[in-house]
Design a protein around this motif. Structure first.
Motif, short mmCIF file in Angstrom:
data_model
loop_
_atom_site.label_atom_id
_atom_site.label_comp_id
_atom_site.label_asym_id
_atom_site.label_seq_id
_atom_site.Cartn_x
_atom_site.Cartn_y
_atom_site.Cartn_z
N UNK A 34 0.84 -1.21 0.00
CA UNK A 34 0.00 0.00 0.00
C UNK A 34 0.87 1.25 0.00
N UNK A 35 1.90 1.26 0.83
CA UNK A 35 2.79 2.42 0.90
C UNK A 35 3.50 2.64 -0.43
N UNK A 36 3.92 1.56 -1.08
CA UNK A 36 4.63 1.68 -2.37
C UNK A 36 3.72 2.27 -3.43
N UNK A 37 2.48 1.79 -3.51
CA UNK A 37 1.56 2.30 -4.53
C UNK A 37 1.21 3.77 -4.28
N UNK A 38 0.98 4.13 -3.03
CA UNK A 38 0.65 5.53 -2.72
C UNK A 38 1.84 6.43 -3.02
N UNK A 39 3.04 6.01 -2.58
CA UNK A 39 4.23 6.82 -2.83
C UNK A 39 4.52 6.92 -4.32
N UNK A 40 4.35 5.80 -5.04
CA UNK A 40 4.57 5.82 -6.48
C UNK A 40 3.61 6.76 -7.19
N UNK A 41 2.35 6.77 -6.75
CA UNK A 41 1.37 7.69 -7.34
C UNK A 41 1.76 9.14 -7.10
N UNK A 42 2.19 9.45 -5.90
CA UNK A 42 2.58 10.83 -5.58
C UNK A 42 3.79 11.25 -6.42
N UNK A 43 4.78 10.37 -6.53
CA UNK A 43 5.98 10.69 -7.31
C UNK A 43 5.65 10.87 -8.79
N UNK A 44 4.78 10.00 -9.31
CA UNK A 44 4.41 10.10 -10.72
C UNK A 44 3.58 11.34 -10.98
N UNK A 45 2.70 11.68 -10.06
CA UNK A 45 1.85 12.85 -10.24
C UNK A 45 2.67 14.14 -10.27
N UNK A 46 3.72 14.18 -9.46
CA UNK A 46 4.57 15.37 -9.42
C UNK A 46 5.76 15.27 -10.38
N UNK A 47 5.75 14.22 -11.24
CA UNK A 47 6.80 14.02 -12.24
C UNK A 47 8.19 14.07 -11.63
N UNK A 48 8.34 13.40 -10.49
CA UNK A 48 9.63 13.33 -9.80
C UNK A 48 10.34 12.06 -10.28
N UNK A 49 11.13 12.19 -11.35
CA UNK A 49 11.75 11.03 -11.98
C UNK A 49 13.02 10.57 -11.27
N UNK A 50 13.50 11.34 -10.27
CA UNK A 50 14.73 10.95 -9.59
C UNK A 50 14.51 9.78 -8.63
N UNK A 51 13.27 9.47 -8.33
CA UNK A 51 12.96 8.30 -7.52
C UNK A 51 11.79 7.57 -8.17
N UNK A 52 12.06 6.72 -9.17
CA UNK A 52 10.96 5.99 -9.82
C UNK A 52 10.28 5.02 -8.86
N UNK A 53 9.14 4.49 -9.32
CA UNK A 53 8.34 3.62 -8.46
C UNK A 53 9.10 2.37 -8.02
#
Length: 506
Positions: A34-53
């Motif tokens: 759950x934490x991975x999916x939520x964090x991945x969604x936040x990173x993808x939404x903000x286009x933060x490519x320095x830490x991919x899912x």
């Protein structure tokens, strides 16, 4: 009253503790997912490519595993996080590979099939030999921990298995050339089978089971395995297509049966190939390609929606769990950090071996390709950079701990662990910057094949919206990504008019 003590209560209590430990272990795994999916969604939404899912999932596993390692966690709970190679190969890998083939655009893949096979077979062979020889010479020159020559080749074979999940996700997000995507994807899938074949052959040579095998027989064996696996995968795929076409399963009261059969056929293909001593990876990949283009169209509309959503869901879960699973096990396993020189020089050697793989194979491919189909230098550099190591190399390295003497296997496992973490976190995090530096972002229209594929993708999306079918991407996002990045302005204008005419978009 001694007879009353014949059945002690300890087994029941032990079983209860094991069930409780299992519940806690599974609960922790679900929480990390759950934490991975939520964090991945936040990173993808903000286009933060320095830490991919994938990197975020690996980090979560590392952090939780490190905390569990320094705490007084019960041994029974820890056993639920041990990385088992059988569980990885039989349950986690099949849905990931099938979804890759199921969602694959066939034109760029088969148009580049000769190049993909060259990189996957010849390139992996070159990378394995170069890595093994350099590691052996480094040991002879006392630069690093010395291993026997065959064990160096085993290390070269397992570390040559690339796993560019992180790179490919960023390729899709930024919209790179379809030919480049097909090369990176195709090589990563097929070189897994080559790496496994090489590793098993070297392992058998090391154990003196078949010491008379030579490198030529390794290639012949792999070609036999590849052709047999591809044939079994295609055969199962066409069998499913014939069944769904002529069995009349697309009526309302049989849709449950239809969906069940569609889910079972891929696993049947994978297990059939493994049972015959072939490559389940290659088999299920081609089953996915064939079933998407021949079986999928014979399903009812509801079953099509279910199948597409189910395989996307199960592959996302498996992919995320693999990186969490791997990160947790890396933190929990016993490592041999006394040979830091072996790790340092191994990283240098695999970089050199990857360059020998990519640039030599690209040179051979360009010799036989026409001028308009050449692999450009910036694509070759992107191929070289995208050689991350992941779960496949980790699983084989974990197997080497059992196959080799304690010190040797532990050293190889520790070096592989360090390489996996560094490549996933550092290379995966810098992929977006690398793509922009190499100017491969949004260059899908550079070649005629790329332009054709982008137009075809857009037409498919327009058609799906026009008939009211669910689209895989949001219409407005899709127009922004493909019209503005991949198509010429005048072509975008014409297609936009068509889009608005058929869908009523403003």
């Amino acid at each position: 009253m001694p007879e009353l003590q014949i059945s002690p209560p300890d087994p029941a209590g032990s079983t209860g503790k094991e069930q409780q430990a299992a519940g806690v272990g599974i609960l922790l795994q679900i929480m990390m997912l759950v934490l991975s999916f939520v964090l991945g969604h936040v990173l993808r939404r903000h286009k933060f490519y320095y830490l991919p899912e994938a990197s975020a999932s690996l980090l979560i596993g590392l952090i939780v595993g490190g905390l569990a390692n320094i705490s007084n966690t019960e041994t029974n709970i820890r056993t639920w996080f041990n990385f088992h190679e059988e569980f990885f190969f039989l349950f986690l890998l099949p849905p990931i590979i099938f979804q890759s083939g199921f969602s694959l655009s066939p034109k760029p893949f088969f148009s580049n099939f000769g190049a993909i096979v060259t990189f996957a077979i010849l390139g992996t062979f070159i990378a394995s030999i170069v890595t093994g020889v350099l590691v052996y010479l480094g040991g002879v020159m006392f630069l690093m921990y010395r291993l026997p020559f065959v064990e160096c080749l085993m290390f070269g074979a397992l570390i040559s298995a690339t796993d560019p999940v992180t790179v490919l996700s960023i390729f899709q997000e930024l919209g790179t050339d379809m030919n480049l995507y097909a090369l990176v994807f195709g090589e990563s899938v097929l070189n897994d089978a080559m790496a496994i074949s090489l590793y098993r052959t070297m392992s058998s040579v090391n154990s003196h089971v078949s010491s008379n095998k030579n490198f030529f027989m390794v290639i012949v064996r792999f070609l036999e395995t590849f052709v047999g696996s591809m044939s079994s995968g295609v055969g199962v795929g066409f069998t499913s297509a014939l069944l769904f076409k002529y069995a009349g399963l697309d009526i309302d009261n049989l849709q449950n049966l239809e969906c069940c059969l569609f889910v079972l056929f891929p696993y049947f293909s994978y297990m059939l190939a493994e049972g015959l001593g072939l490559s389940g990876i290659v088999s299920i990949l081609f089953t996915g390609i064939v079933m998407k283009h021949y079986s999928f169209s014979n399903l009812s509309e509801n079953s099509q929606q279910f199948a597409a959503a189910f395989f996307h869901l199960i592959s996302s879960l498996a992919e995320t769990f693999v990186f969490i699973y791997m990160g947790f096990d890396i933190a929990m396993e016993q490592h041999s950090w006394s040979h830091v020189g072996f790790i340092f020089f191994s990283i240098l050697f695999i970089v050199v071996a990857r360059a020998a793989n990519v640039f030599s194979c690209a040179y051979l491919v360009n010799l036989v390709r026409p001028a308009n189909r050449q692999i450009p230098l910036h694509h070759q550099k992107a191929l070289w950079y995208s050689g991350l190591r992941g779960a496949m190399a980790f699983a084989l390295a974990l197997q080497s701990v059992h196959d080799l003497p304690e010190g040797h296997g532990q050293t190889i496992f520790t070096a592989t662990t360090a390489i996996v973490v560094l490549t996933v976190l550092l290379i995966g995090g810098s992929t977006g910057t690398m793509l922009e530096a190499l100017q491969v972002v949004g260059d899908g229209h550079d070649g005629p094949l790329g332009e054709m594929n982008q137009h075809q993708i857009l037409e498919d999306q327009v058609a799906s919206v026009a008939v009211g079918k669910p689209s895989m991407v949001d219409g407005s996002k899709f127009k922004h990504r493909y019209l503005h990045r991949h198509l010429q302005p005048e072509a975008g204008s014409r297609l936009m008019d068509g889009w608005e005419l058929e869908t009523g978009c403003n």
